[in-house]
Design a protein around this motif. Structure first.
Motif, PDB file in Angstrom:
ATOM      1  N   GLN A  82      38.792  17.655  45.254  1.00  0.00           N
ATOM      2  CA  GLN A  82      37.944  16.544  45.684  1.00  0.00           C
ATOM      3  C   GLN A  82      37.071  15.976  44.565  1.00  0.00           C
ATOM      4  N   LEU A  83      36.588  16.838  43.692  1.00  0.00           N
ATOM      5  CA  LEU A  83      35.665  16.379  42.655  1.00  0.00           C
ATOM      6  C   LEU A  83      36.358  15.927  41.380  1.00  0.00           C
ATOM      7  N   GLY A  84      37.529  16.478  41.119  1.00  0.00           N
ATOM      8  CA  GLY A  84      38.277  16.078  39.940  1.00  0.00           C
ATOM      9  C   GLY A  84      37.441  16.123  38.676  1.00  0.00           C
ATOM     10  N   ASP A  85      37.328  14.969  38.002  1.00  0.00           N
ATOM     11  CA  ASP A  85      36.593  14.885  36.736  1.00  0.00           C
ATOM     12  C   ASP A  85      35.083  15.134  36.893  1.00  0.00           C
ATOM     13  N   HIS A  86      34.583  15.056  38.128  1.00  0.00           N
ATOM     14  CA  HIS A  86      33.144  15.243  38.369  1.00  0.00           C
ATOM     15  C   HIS A  86      32.782  16.703  38.625  1.00  0.00           C
ATOM     16  N   LEU A  87      33.748  17.584  38.582  1.00  0.00           N
ATOM     17  CA  LEU A  87      33.529  18.995  38.918  1.00  0.00           C
ATOM     18  C   LEU A  87      32.385  19.610  38.117  1.00  0.00           C
ATOM     19  N   HIS A  88      32.319  19.322  36.838  1.00  0.00           N
ATOM     20  CA  HIS A  88      31.303  19.938  36.003  1.00  0.00           C
ATOM     21  C   HIS A  88      29.965  19.199  36.037  1.00  0.00           C
ATOM     22  N   GLY A  89      29.881  18.158  36.840  1.00  0.00           N
ATOM     23  CA  GLY A  89      28.623  17.444  37.019  1.00  0.00           C
ATOM     24  C   GLY A  89      27.819  17.947  38.211  1.00  0.00           C
ATOM     25  N   VAL A  90      28.346  18.945  38.914  1.00  0.00           N
ATOM     26  CA  VAL A  90      27.668  19.497  40.085  1.00  0.00           C
ATOM     27  C   VAL A  90      26.404  20.236  39.650  1.00  0.00           C
ATOM     28  N   LYS A  91      25.328  19.992  40.356  1.00  0.00           N
ATOM     29  CA  LYS A  91      24.032  20.601  40.036  1.00  0.00           C
ATOM     30  C   LYS A  91      23.733  21.733  41.021  1.00  0.00           C
ATOM     31  N   PRO A  92      23.260  22.876  40.548  1.00  0.00           N
ATOM     32  CA  PRO A  92      22.974  24.013  41.430  1.00  0.00           C
ATOM     33  C   PRO A  92      22.003  23.697  42.566  1.00  0.00           C
ATOM     34  N   HIS A  93      21.028  22.830  42.316  1.00  0.00           N
ATOM     35  CA  HIS A  93      20.035  22.552  43.355  1.00  0.00           C
ATOM     36  C   HIS A  93      20.621  21.731  44.520  1.00  0.00           C
ATOM     37  N   TRP A  94      21.862  21.286  44.418  1.00  0.00           N
ATOM     38  CA  TRP A  94      22.509  20.585  45.520  1.00  0.00           C
ATOM     39  C   TRP A  94      23.089  21.540  46.554  1.00  0.00           C
ATOM     40  N   ALA A  95      23.174  22.827  46.238  1.00  0.00           N
ATOM     41  CA  ALA A  95      23.876  23.795  47.089  1.00  0.00           C
ATOM     42  C   ALA A  95      23.285  23.893  48.495  1.00  0.00           C
ATOM     43  N   LYS A  96      21.971  24.010  48.611  1.00  0.00           N
ATOM     44  CA  LYS A  96      21.369  24.182  49.939  1.00  0.00           C
ATOM     45  C   LYS A  96      21.617  22.957  50.817  1.00  0.00           C
ATOM     46  N   GLY A  97      21.414  21.785  50.264  1.00  0.00           N
ATOM     47  CA  GLY A  97      21.665  20.559  51.029  1.00  0.00           C
ATOM     48  C   GLY A  97      23.125  20.423  51.420  1.00  0.00           C
ATOM     49  N   THR A  98      24.017  20.812  50.524  1.00  0.00           N
ATOM     50  CA  THR A  98      25.449  20.764  50.826  1.00  0.00           C
ATOM     51  C   THR A  98      25.772  21.746  51.947  1.00  0.00           C
ATOM     52  N   ALA A  99      25.197  22.933  51.893  1.00  0.00           N
ATOM     53  CA  ALA A  99      25.425  23.925  52.951  1.00  0.00           C
ATOM     54  C   ALA A  99      24.907  23.394  54.293  1.00  0.00           C
ATOM     55  N   GLN A 100      23.743  22.751  54.275  1.00  0.00           N
ATOM     56  CA  GLN A 100      23.195  22.181  55.506  1.00  0.00           C
ATOM     57  C   GLN A 100      24.101  21.079  56.049  1.00  0.00           C
ATOM     58  N   ARG A 101      24.650  20.267  55.150  1.00  0.00           N
ATOM     59  CA  ARG A 101      25.539  19.186  55.583  1.00  0.00           C
ATOM     60  C   ARG A 101      26.833  19.737  56.167  1.00  0.00           C
ATOM     61  N   VAL A 102      27.388  20.755  55.544  1.00  0.00           N
ATOM     62  CA  VAL A 102      28.604  21.382  56.060  1.00  0.00           C
ATOM     63  C   VAL A 102      28.331  21.975  57.436  1.00  0.00           C
TER      64      VAL A 102
END
Length: 163
Positions: A112-132
Motif C-alpha cells: 500500500q505504501l510503496g515508495d512512501h514506506l520509509h516516510g512513516v513516522k513512529p508517532h502515527w502508530a497510535k492514531g493508526t491503531a485507533q483508526r483500524v
C-alpha cells in the motif's frame, strides 16, 4: 517506550512462566498432551511450568501451540503489551485476529505504501491503531445490521412477521 524494568531477565522469566501456565491451565489439555504436541520431554515441561527452568523462544511457541493457543499472537502480545493482556486474550478469536493482522501487516504496508514506506513516522502508530479499531467496529456493526435485516426477512418469509 518500554520501561527497562519490563525487559529485565527476572521480569521476562516470571512473565513467560505465567503466560505458559495460563495457556496450559485454560487449555483443557493435560500437561502430558501439551508436552507431546510441543515435542518437549514431560519432565522439562513440568520444570518450565513450575518456573524452575526457563523456556527457550522455540519451547515457548511450541508450548503455546500445544496448549491450543495462538503462539505468535500471545508471545507478541506479551512482548508488545503485557502479560495480563496476553492472558486475557488466551484462547479467543481476538488472539487469532491479532496473529493474522500482525502476520499480514508488513506485506500490506509494503504494497500500500510503496515508495512512501520509509516516510512513516513512529508517532502515527497510535492514531493508526485507533483508526483500524474504529474501522473494524464499524464493519462489525454493519455485519450485525445485515444479520438483523436477513433475520427479519427470514422470519417474514416463514410466516413470521412483526409482533
Amino acid at each position: 517506550m518500554t520501561e527497562i524494568n519490563g525487559i529485565s531477565e527476572a521480569h521476562i522469566k516470571v512473565g513467560v512462566s505465567k503466560l505458559l501456565n495460563q495457556a496450559a491451565s485454560t487449555s483443557g489439555r493435560s500437561q502430558v498432551r501439551i508436552a507431546s504436541e510441543a515435542q518437549i520431554d514431560r519432565g522439562t515441561m513440568r520444570r518450565i511450568l513450575a518456573g524452575k527452568r526457563e523456556a527457550t523462544v522455540s519451547e515457548t511457541l511450541r508450548i503455546l501451540y500445544g496448549a491450543g493457543a495462538s503462539p505468535h499472537a500471545h508471545l507478541l502480545l506479551y512482548l508488545a503489551s503485557d502479560q495480563d493482556k496476553a492472558s486475557r486474550w488466551m484462547q479467543t478469536d481476538l488472539a487469532l485476529f491479532f496473529e493474522e493482522l500482525v502476520r499480514h501487516l508488513p506485506d500490506v504496508l509494503e504494497t500500500q505504501l510503496g515508495d512512501h514506506l520509509h516516510g512513516v513516522k513512529p508517532h502515527w502508530a497510535k492514531g493508526t491503531a485507533q483508526r483500524v479499531a474504529r474501522l473494524l467496529a464499524e464493519h462489525m456493526d454493519d455485519l450485525a445490521r445485515k444479520d438483523t435485516l436477513l433475520g427479519d426477512g427470514f422470519d417474514r418469509a416463514h410466516g413470521g412477521g412483526y409482533a
